[in-house]
Design an enzyme around this catalytic site. Structure first.
Site, PDB file in Angstrom:
ATOM      1  N   VAL A   1     116.142 -52.757  38.189  1.00 58.20           N
ATOM      2  CA  VAL A   1     116.009 -51.433  37.585  1.00 58.20           C
ATOM      3  C   VAL A   1     114.791 -50.642  38.074  1.00 58.20           C
ATOM      4  O   VAL A   1     114.655 -49.462  37.774  1.00 58.20           O
ATOM      5  CB  VAL A   1     116.016 -51.474  36.029  1.00 58.20           C
ATOM      6  CG1 VAL A   1     117.411 -51.710  35.498  1.00 58.20           C
ATOM      7  CG2 VAL A   1     115.026 -52.461  35.478  1.00 58.20           C
TER       8      VAL A   1
ATOM      9  N   ASN B   1     115.128 -52.105  28.283  1.00 60.09           N
ATOM     10  CA  ASN B   1     114.504 -53.337  27.788  1.00 60.09           C
ATOM     11  C   ASN B   1     113.835 -54.161  28.882  1.00 60.09           C
ATOM     12  O   ASN B   1     112.859 -54.872  28.611  1.00 60.09           O
ATOM     13  CB  ASN B   1     115.573 -54.178  27.081  1.00 60.09           C
ATOM     14  CG  ASN B   1     115.116 -55.597  26.829  1.00 60.09           C
ATOM     15  OD1 ASN B   1     114.399 -55.872  25.860  1.00 60.09           O
ATOM     16  ND2 ASN B   1     115.506 -56.525  27.706  1.00 60.09           N
TER      17      ASN B   1
ATOM     18  N   SER C   1     105.425 -51.570  23.375  1.00 63.83           N
ATOM     19  CA  SER C   1     104.718 -52.786  22.932  1.00 63.83           C
ATOM     20  C   SER C   1     103.472 -52.364  22.159  1.00 63.83           C
ATOM     21  O   SER C   1     102.932 -51.268  22.387  1.00 63.83           O
ATOM     22  CB  SER C   1     104.293 -53.614  24.151  1.00 63.83           C
ATOM     23  OG  SER C   1     103.339 -54.585  23.769  1.00 63.83           O
TER      24      SER C   1
ATOM     25  N   TYR D   1     100.108 -54.023  32.035  1.00 70.59           N
ATOM     26  CA  TYR D   1     101.166 -54.006  31.014  1.00 70.59           C
ATOM     27  C   TYR D   1     100.893 -52.902  29.973  1.00 70.59           C
ATOM     28  O   TYR D   1     101.790 -52.137  29.619  1.00 70.59           O
ATOM     29  CB  TYR D   1     101.216 -55.384  30.354  1.00 70.59           C
ATOM     30  CG  TYR D   1     102.361 -55.592  29.396  1.00 70.59           C
ATOM     31  CD1 TYR D   1     103.645 -55.867  29.857  1.00 70.59           C
ATOM     32  CD2 TYR D   1     102.158 -55.538  28.013  1.00 70.59           C
ATOM     33  CE1 TYR D   1     104.692 -56.080  28.968  1.00 70.59           C
ATOM     34  CE2 TYR D   1     103.193 -55.743  27.126  1.00 70.59           C
ATOM     35  CZ  TYR D   1     104.460 -56.023  27.606  1.00 70.59           C
ATOM     36  OH  TYR D   1     105.492 -56.228  26.715  1.00 70.59           O
TER      37      TYR D   1
ATOM     38  N   ALA E   1      99.147 -50.213  30.344  1.00 66.59           N
ATOM     39  CA  ALA E   1      99.332 -48.903  30.990  1.00 66.59           C
ATOM     40  C   ALA E   1     100.820 -48.562  31.053  1.00 66.59           C
ATOM     41  O   ALA E   1     101.235 -47.448  30.737  1.00 66.59           O
ATOM     42  CB  ALA E   1      98.743 -48.921  32.403  1.00 66.59           C
ATOM     43  N   SER E   2     101.639 -49.560  31.425  1.00 66.46           N
ATOM     44  CA  SER E   2     103.081 -49.292  31.563  1.00 66.46           C
ATOM     45  C   SER E   2     103.696 -48.960  30.209  1.00 66.46           C
ATOM     46  O   SER E   2     104.519 -48.059  30.089  1.00 66.46           O
ATOM     47  CB  SER E   2     103.797 -50.498  32.191  1.00 66.46           C
ATOM     48  OG  SER E   2     103.869 -51.587  31.292  1.00 66.46           O
ATOM     49  N   LYS E   3     103.282 -49.669  29.161  1.00 69.19           N
ATOM     50  CA  LYS E   3     103.888 -49.448  27.843  1.00 69.19           C
ATOM     51  C   LYS E   3     103.345 -48.173  27.184  1.00 69.19           C
ATOM     52  O   LYS E   3     104.054 -47.509  26.434  1.00 69.19           O
ATOM     53  CB  LYS E   3     103.669 -50.661  26.946  1.00 69.19           C
ATOM     54  CG  LYS E   3     104.384 -51.929  27.459  1.00 69.19           C
ATOM     55  CD  LYS E   3     105.891 -51.759  27.550  1.00 69.19           C
ATOM     56  CE  LYS E   3     106.612 -53.034  27.915  1.00 69.19           C
ATOM     57  NZ  LYS E   3     108.070 -52.871  27.983  1.00 69.19           N
TER      58      LYS E   3
ATOM     59  N   ILE F   1     106.736 -61.705  19.955  1.00 66.24           N
ATOM     60  CA  ILE F   1     108.099 -62.147  19.669  1.00 66.24           C
ATOM     61  C   ILE F   1     108.362 -63.402  20.493  1.00 66.24           C
ATOM     62  O   ILE F   1     107.975 -63.471  21.675  1.00 66.24           O
ATOM     63  CB  ILE F   1     109.115 -61.034  20.052  1.00 66.24           C
ATOM     64  CG1 ILE F   1     108.695 -59.670  19.483  1.00 66.24           C
ATOM     65  CG2 ILE F   1     110.530 -61.408  19.608  1.00 66.24           C
ATOM     66  CD1 ILE F   1     108.484 -59.622  17.984  1.00 66.24           C
TER      67      ILE F   1
HETATM   68  P1  NAD Z   1     111.978 -61.871  28.916  1.00 67.50           P
HETATM   69  O1  NAD Z   1     111.096 -62.148  30.062  1.00 67.50           O
HETATM   70  O2  NAD Z   1     112.420 -62.999  28.054  1.00 67.50           O
HETATM   71  O3  NAD Z   1     113.282 -61.080  29.398  1.00 67.50           O
HETATM   72  C1  NAD Z   1     113.192 -59.965  30.249  1.00 67.50           C
HETATM   73  C2  NAD Z   1     114.483 -59.846  31.039  1.00 67.50           C
HETATM   74  O4  NAD Z   1     114.358 -58.728  31.941  1.00 67.50           O
HETATM   75  C3  NAD Z   1     114.768 -61.085  31.899  1.00 67.50           C
HETATM   76  O5  NAD Z   1     116.090 -61.526  31.675  1.00 67.50           O
HETATM   77  C4  NAD Z   1     114.565 -60.590  33.328  1.00 67.50           C
HETATM   78  O6  NAD Z   1     115.415 -61.216  34.278  1.00 67.50           O
HETATM   79  C5  NAD Z   1     114.889 -59.103  33.198  1.00 67.50           C
HETATM   80  N1  NAD Z   1     114.255 -58.322  34.267  1.00 67.50           N
HETATM   81  C6  NAD Z   1     112.986 -58.430  34.723  1.00 67.50           C
HETATM   82  N2  NAD Z   1     112.788 -57.577  35.735  1.00 67.50           N
HETATM   83  C7  NAD Z   1     113.954 -56.909  35.933  1.00 67.50           C
HETATM   84  C8  NAD Z   1     114.369 -55.913  36.849  1.00 67.50           C
HETATM   85  N3  NAD Z   1     113.527 -55.422  37.765  1.00 67.50           N
HETATM   86  N4  NAD Z   1     115.638 -55.458  36.772  1.00 67.50           N
HETATM   87  C9  NAD Z   1     116.506 -55.960  35.841  1.00 67.50           C
HETATM   88  N5  NAD Z   1     116.160 -56.914  34.951  1.00 67.50           N
HETATM   89  C10 NAD Z   1     114.901 -57.387  34.996  1.00 67.50           C
HETATM   90  O7  NAD Z   1     111.207 -60.768  28.039  1.00 67.50           O
HETATM   91  P2  NAD Z   1     111.372 -60.349  26.494  1.00 67.50           P
HETATM   92  O8  NAD Z   1     110.288 -60.991  25.741  1.00 67.50           O
HETATM   93  O9  NAD Z   1     112.778 -60.500  26.051  1.00 67.50           O
HETATM   94  O10 NAD Z   1     110.997 -58.803  26.619  1.00 67.50           O
HETATM   95  C11 NAD Z   1     111.941 -57.754  26.618  1.00 67.50           C
HETATM   96  C12 NAD Z   1     111.210 -56.427  26.514  1.00 67.50           C
HETATM   97  O11 NAD Z   1     110.447 -56.392  25.316  1.00 67.50           O
HETATM   98  C13 NAD Z   1     110.228 -56.180  27.657  1.00 67.50           C
HETATM   99  O12 NAD Z   1     110.230 -54.808  28.007  1.00 67.50           O
HETATM  100  C14 NAD Z   1     108.895 -56.556  27.048  1.00 67.50           C
HETATM  101  O13 NAD Z   1     107.816 -55.926  27.683  1.00 67.50           O
HETATM  102  C15 NAD Z   1     109.092 -56.084  25.620  1.00 67.50           C
HETATM  103  N6  NAD Z   1     108.191 -56.743  24.671  1.00 67.50           N
HETATM  104  C16 NAD Z   1     108.238 -58.105  24.473  1.00 67.50           C
HETATM  105  C17 NAD Z   1     107.354 -58.688  23.569  1.00 67.50           C
HETATM  106  C18 NAD Z   1     107.360 -60.155  23.273  1.00 67.50           C
HETATM  107  O14 NAD Z   1     106.486 -60.606  22.514  1.00 67.50           O
HETATM  108  N7  NAD Z   1     108.261 -60.955  23.816  1.00 67.50           N
HETATM  109  C19 NAD Z   1     106.413 -57.884  22.902  1.00 67.50           C
HETATM  110  C20 NAD Z   1     106.398 -56.533  23.138  1.00 67.50           C
HETATM  111  C21 NAD Z   1     107.285 -55.960  24.019  1.00 67.50           C
END
Ligand code: NAD
Length: 243
Positions: free
Chosen positions: A60, A86, A138, A151, A153-155, A184
């Site tokens: 993406v 996501n 986030s 991270y 900065a991106s969020k 999470i």
């Molecule tokens: P994760 O690493 O378990 O899953 C992320 C998924 O995104 C993976 O399946 C990966 O293959 C896919 N991905 C990565 N780069 C990609 C790309 N270039 N194109 C397509 N797919 C791609 O992460 P998660 O914990 O499920 O996080 C999901 C979202 O929630 C993220 O944006 C993360 O920043 C945000 N988030 C997570 C938390 C947490 O505590 N887990 C907290 C705040 C925000």
């Protein structure tokens, strides 16, 4: 005709939980992942709920790949009614040790992807005069977090992009909101050391990590009609990390 939701990075973690929750709500599901294989299990679990699901492999952060994926999804499903941005990565490190490569990778995948997908799916929603977009921000984007200059900065940018898109698209019936999760339990946070995990737990009012389904429930609310007058909002889901 049933509605269709496209969820980026939905092969595992929070994205997979969102896909399954929206499938339960009756949406057809477009799963995006880096490889088709990585999205197949989520697709099967969604289909078991009685809806249509397809997997499209695309990075993406790459505009041309997103363009191809959105074109195919529109042809196959007819409409795209919900977009959940996501997909995301972490490449943590203290500022003085963070490489330029790790800074750029996180910005490209977490931030530019939101531009790519919002522009492409937004164009379809504009023609439909309806749609709901939900971005995964986030708490790091709201408050900053040591070791996460890239991270955070991106969020932070995702939060600004959510508000800008809400202002640009609101008059055409398209709502844009974000959730800002705290900590999470997913493969992303499994990488943290026990010391880091204990320090984080100490700051959370509810003294536990969140589960992906607890993010999916709020995302489903933002995608559906129950939030029909909510746009440009950032909803923190952190068990009371900051109040
Ligand atoms: P994760 O690493 O378990 O899953 C992320 C998924 O995104 C993976 O399946 C990966 O293959 C896919 N991905 C990565 N780069 C990609 C790309 N270039 N194109 C397509 N797919 C791609 O992460 P998660 O914990 O499920 O996080 C999901 C979202 O929630 C993220 O944006 C993360 O920043 C945000 N988030 C997570 C938390 C947490 O505590 N887990 C907290 C705040 C925000």
């Amino acid at each position: 005709m049933s509605k269709t939701a496209i969820i980026t990075g939905s092969g595992r973690g929070i994205g997979a939980a969102i896909a399954k929750r929206l499938a339960k709500d009756g949406f057809n599901i477009v799963i995006n992942e880096l490889s088709e294989e990585a999205g197949q299990q989520t697709a099967e679990e969604c289909r078991a709920l009685g809806i249509k699901a397809a997997v499209y492999a695309a990075d993406v952060s790459d505009y041309a790949q997103c363009e191809e994926m959105v074109k195919k999804a529109k042809e196959e499903f007819g409409t795209l009614d919900v977009l959940v941005n996501n997909a995301g990565i972490t490449r943590d490190g203290l500022l003085l040790r963070m490489s330029e490569e790790n800074y750029d990778a996180v910005i490209r995948i977490n931030q530019k992807s939101v531009f790519n997908m919002t522009k492409l799916v937004g164009a379809i929603m504009l023609r439909q005069k309806s749609g709901s977009i939900v971005n995964l921000a986030s708490v790091a984007g709201l408050y900053g977090n040591p070791g996460q200059m890239n991270y955070s900065a991106s969020k932070g940018a995702v939060i600004a992009m959510t508000k800008t898109a809400a202002k640009e698209l609101g008059s055409r019936g398209i709502r844009v909101n974000a959730v800002a999760p705290g900590f999470i339990q997913t493969p992303m946070t499994d990488k943290l050391t026990d010391e880091q995990k204990n320090a984080i737990l100490g700051q959370i009012a509810m003294k536990r990590y969140g589960q992906p389904e607890e993010i999916a429930n709020v995302v489903a609310f933002l995608c559906g009609e129950d939030s029909s007058y909510v746009t440009g909002q950032i909803i923190e889901i952190s068990g009371g990390l900051s109040m």
